[in-house]
Design a protein around this motif. Structure first.
Motif, PDB file in Angstrom:
ATOM      1  N   THR A 132      37.381  47.573  29.756  1.00 11.40           N
ATOM      2  CA  THR A 132      38.138  48.041  30.901  1.00 11.40           C
ATOM      3  C   THR A 132      38.710  46.900  31.713  1.00 11.40           C
ATOM      4  N   SER A 133      39.621  47.236  32.614  1.00  6.12           N
ATOM      5  CA  SER A 133      40.233  46.269  33.513  1.00  6.12           C
ATOM      6  C   SER A 133      39.550  46.353  34.868  1.00  6.12           C
ATOM      7  N   VAL A 134      39.671  45.291  35.653  1.00  7.44           N
ATOM      8  CA  VAL A 134      39.109  45.322  36.998  1.00  7.44           C
ATOM      9  C   VAL A 134      39.751  46.417  37.833  1.00  7.44           C
ATOM     10  N   ASP A 135      40.990  46.792  37.491  1.00  5.42           N
ATOM     11  CA  ASP A 135      41.674  47.857  38.230  1.00  5.42           C
ATOM     12  C   ASP A 135      41.062  49.228  37.990  1.00  5.42           C
ATOM     13  N   ASP A 136      40.219  49.349  36.971  1.00  5.00           N
ATOM     14  CA  ASP A 136      39.589  50.641  36.674  1.00  5.00           C
ATOM     15  C   ASP A 136      38.345  50.891  37.524  1.00  5.00           C
ATOM     16  N   PHE A 137      37.980  49.925  38.368  1.00  2.00           N
ATOM     17  CA  PHE A 137      36.764  50.053  39.169  1.00  2.00           C
ATOM     18  C   PHE A 137      37.108  50.211  40.637  1.00  2.00           C
ATOM     19  N   ASP A 138      36.226  50.903  41.358  1.00  5.25           N
ATOM     20  CA  ASP A 138      36.314  50.964  42.809  1.00  5.25           C
ATOM     21  C   ASP A 138      36.135  49.545  43.341  1.00  5.25           C
ATOM     22  N   PRO A 139      37.135  48.977  44.023  1.00  2.00           N
ATOM     23  CA  PRO A 139      37.029  47.572  44.452  1.00  2.00           C
ATOM     24  C   PRO A 139      35.829  47.308  45.362  1.00  2.00           C
ATOM     25  N   LYS A 140      35.333  48.363  46.045  1.00  2.00           N
ATOM     26  CA  LYS A 140      34.169  48.188  46.912  1.00  2.00           C
ATOM     27  C   LYS A 140      32.875  48.042  46.120  1.00  2.00           C
ATOM     28  N   ARG A 141      32.969  48.229  44.787  1.00  2.00           N
ATOM     29  CA  ARG A 141      31.792  48.067  43.927  1.00  2.00           C
ATOM     30  C   ARG A 141      32.016  46.978  42.881  1.00  2.00           C
ATOM     31  N   VAL A 142      32.927  46.059  43.211  1.00  2.00           N
ATOM     32  CA  VAL A 142      33.188  44.885  42.365  1.00  2.00           C
ATOM     33  C   VAL A 142      32.771  43.640  43.147  1.00  2.00           C
ATOM     34  N   GLY A 143      31.889  42.847  42.582  1.00  2.00           N
ATOM     35  CA  GLY A 143      31.406  41.649  43.251  1.00  2.00           C
ATOM     36  C   GLY A 143      32.099  40.392  42.766  1.00  2.00           C
ATOM     37  N   TYR A 144      31.911  39.317  43.506  1.00  3.19           N
ATOM     38  CA  TYR A 144      32.406  37.995  43.107  1.00  3.19           C
ATOM     39  C   TYR A 144      31.605  36.946  43.856  1.00  3.19           C
ATOM     40  N   ALA A 146      30.763  34.373  46.449  1.00  2.69           N
ATOM     41  CA  ALA A 146      31.233  34.094  47.804  1.00  2.69           C
ATOM     42  C   ALA A 146      31.847  32.696  47.878  1.00  2.69           C
ATOM     43  N   GLY A 147      32.995  32.605  48.526  1.00  6.69           N
ATOM     44  CA  GLY A 147      33.678  31.325  48.665  1.00  6.69           C
ATOM     45  C   GLY A 147      34.660  31.020  47.568  1.00  6.69           C
ATOM     46  N   SER A 148      34.653  31.803  46.504  1.00  7.48           N
ATOM     47  CA  SER A 148      35.585  31.574  45.400  1.00  7.48           C
ATOM     48  C   SER A 148      36.987  32.019  45.789  1.00  7.48           C
ATOM     49  N   GLY A 149      37.947  31.135  45.585  1.00  6.92           N
ATOM     50  CA  GLY A 149      39.334  31.494  45.886  1.00  6.92           C
ATOM     51  C   GLY A 149      40.055  32.106  44.705  1.00  6.92           C
ATOM     52  N   THR A 150      39.352  32.241  43.575  1.00  8.77           N
ATOM     53  CA  THR A 150      40.013  32.707  42.360  1.00  8.77           C
ATOM     54  C   THR A 150      40.434  34.169  42.427  1.00  8.77           C
ATOM     55  N   VAL A 151      39.800  34.962  43.309  1.00 13.43           N
ATOM     56  CA  VAL A 151      40.112  36.390  43.355  1.00 13.43           C
ATOM     57  C   VAL A 151      41.333  36.684  44.201  1.00 13.43           C
ATOM     58  N   GLN A 152      41.826  35.706  44.930  1.00 11.36           N
ATOM     59  CA  GLN A 152      42.920  35.960  45.864  1.00 11.36           C
ATOM     60  C   GLN A 152      44.216  36.327  45.162  1.00 11.36           C
ATOM     61  N   GLY A 153      44.340  35.942  43.906  1.00  5.44           N
ATOM     62  CA  GLY A 153      45.567  36.261  43.174  1.00  5.44           C
ATOM     63  C   GLY A 153      45.522  37.608  42.478  1.00  5.44           C
ATOM     64  N   LEU A 154      44.507  38.413  42.782  1.00  2.00           N
ATOM     65  CA  LEU A 154      44.352  39.703  42.102  1.00  2.00           C
ATOM     66  C   LEU A 154      44.878  40.879  42.921  1.00  2.00           C
ATOM     67  N   GLY A 155      45.724  40.589  43.897  1.00  4.42           N
ATOM     68  CA  GLY A 155      46.327  41.655  44.679  1.00  4.42           C
ATOM     69  C   GLY A 155      45.517  42.010  45.920  1.00  4.42           C
ATOM     70  N   PRO A 156      46.038  42.946  46.715  1.00  4.33           N
ATOM     71  CA  PRO A 156      45.380  43.294  47.989  1.00  4.33           C
ATOM     72  C   PRO A 156      43.977  43.858  47.827  1.00  4.33           C
ATOM     73  N   LYS A 157      43.650  44.371  46.640  1.00  6.20           N
ATOM     74  CA  LYS A 157      42.315  44.922  46.427  1.00  6.20           C
ATOM     75  C   LYS A 157      41.222  43.876  46.594  1.00  6.20           C
ATOM     76  N   HIS A 158      41.579  42.610  46.411  1.00  2.00           N
ATOM     77  CA  HIS A 158      40.542  41.578  46.430  1.00  2.00           C
ATOM     78  C   HIS A 158      39.821  41.517  47.781  1.00  2.00           C
ATOM     79  N   GLU A 159      40.497  41.992  48.849  1.00  2.00           N
ATOM     80  CA  GLU A 159      39.877  41.971  50.167  1.00  2.00           C
ATOM     81  C   GLU A 159      38.707  42.946  50.258  1.00  2.00           C
ATOM     82  N   LEU A 160      38.642  43.903  49.322  1.00  2.00           N
ATOM     83  CA  LEU A 160      37.554  44.883  49.311  1.00  2.00           C
ATOM     84  C   LEU A 160      36.406  44.483  48.397  1.00  2.00           C
ATOM     85  N   PHE A 161      36.612  43.448  47.551  1.00  2.00           N
ATOM     86  CA  PHE A 161      35.550  42.995  46.671  1.00  2.00           C
ATOM     87  C   PHE A 161      34.367  42.486  47.498  1.00  2.00           C
ATOM     88  N   VAL A 162      33.181  42.529  46.900  1.00  2.00           N
ATOM     89  CA  VAL A 162      31.944  42.191  47.614  1.00  2.00           C
ATOM     90  C   VAL A 162      31.539  40.741  47.317  1.00  2.00           C
TER      91      VAL A 162
END
Length: 270
Positions: A132-144, A146-162
């Motif tokens: 599956t793709s990361v887009d197939d998951f509820d962004p509020k239940r996707v972790g990363y 902390a402090g990693s800037g790599t998720v910032q290029g994944l669209g506005p959903k990244h602000e909801l990642f944990v």
């Protein structure tokens, strides 16, 4: 025996070269000790682990005449120390990642060491289910991490990642069902799973998420000392790649530049 003989000849040649330079009245450039600020990585670089980058640094500097003062610290502190000291260098870092978080003065970078990529980790589940793709998951239940800037290029959903402090905690939360997936750095997450003695616990995406890849190198300020440091380090990096020792040092999980070229059919850009 042949290696000892070659090393002895090399040492003798260096001694005679230095004597000839002195007799000719020429000055040999004196380079200052280099402060090398290291970004602490719990499974790759701690200065005490004898793993991955710890071994690499030993391999590189035992083959040069550089005088290096090494200090490992968290990323934010290492970046701050590097940016405030023009006589210093930084490792491990990607040039594009550096420019994403800071605007340093002119810098010089070494040849590539390896490539860090962003992967999606999920519970093992049905082995035959299409990945599956990361887009197939509820962004509020996707972790990363902390402090990693790599998720910032994944669209506005990244602000909801944990944001979670460590790979171990990400793995545990996924195992307990508190997360449905997490975005992890490879090979760091693979090494964390090995340290937990659970290498097959999770499924990992076979390709990078959104093609997020960070070629890793040494970076120095563009000074005479910085350029000399990079020249010396490059000679060792090329030798390690040429001899195949880079794989022995970094281990099976490392994604080397040649691996990436074979996989994506293109040169990896810094």
């Amino acid at each position: 025996m042949n290696t000892l003989y070659r090393n002895a000849r090399r040492l003798i040649a260096i001694v005679f070269l230095v004597m000839a330079v002195k007799l000719a009245g020429l000055e040999v450039p004196a380079y200052a000790e280099t402060d090398l600020h290291l970004i602490y990585l719990p499974h790759r670089l701690t200065e005490t682990s004898n793993k991955q980058y710890d071994r690499l640094l030993d391999e590189i500097f035992t083959g040069t005449e550089l005088t290096v003062a090494r200090e490992a610290s968290p990323m934010k502190r290492a970046l701050t120390l590097f940016l405030s000291d023009r006589n210093s260098c930084l490792f491990p870092i990607s040039v594009k990642a550096l420019h994403a978080v800071a605007e340093p003065d002119a810098i010089v970078s070494s040849d590539l060491i390896d490539i860090v990529s962003l992967r999606l980790y999920t519970p093992t589940g049905d082995a035959e289910k299409a990945f599956t793709s990361v887009d197939d998951f509820d962004p509020k239940r996707v972790g990363y991490i902390a402090g990693s800037g790599t998720v910032q290029g994944l669209g506005p959903k990244h602000e909801l990642f944990v944001p979670i402090p460590s790979e171990e905690q990400l793995i545990r939360m996924l195992e307990l069902g508190r997360l449905d997936a997490f975005l992890g750095h490879h090979p760091d997450t693979a090494l964390a799973l090995e340290d937990l003695n659970r290498p097959g616990l999770l499924r990992v995406s076979p390709i990078t998420v959104s093609n997020v890849r960070f070629p890793i190198s040494f970076v120095c300020h563009d000074t005479a000392d910085g350029r000399h440091f990079i020249e010396e380090v490059n000679a060792r990096i090329r030798q390690l790649h040429q001899d195949g020792d880079i794989r022995r040092v970094l281990g099976p999980h490392a994604n080397l530049p040649t691996d990436a070229e074979d996989a994506i059919g293109a040169q990896v850009s810094q």
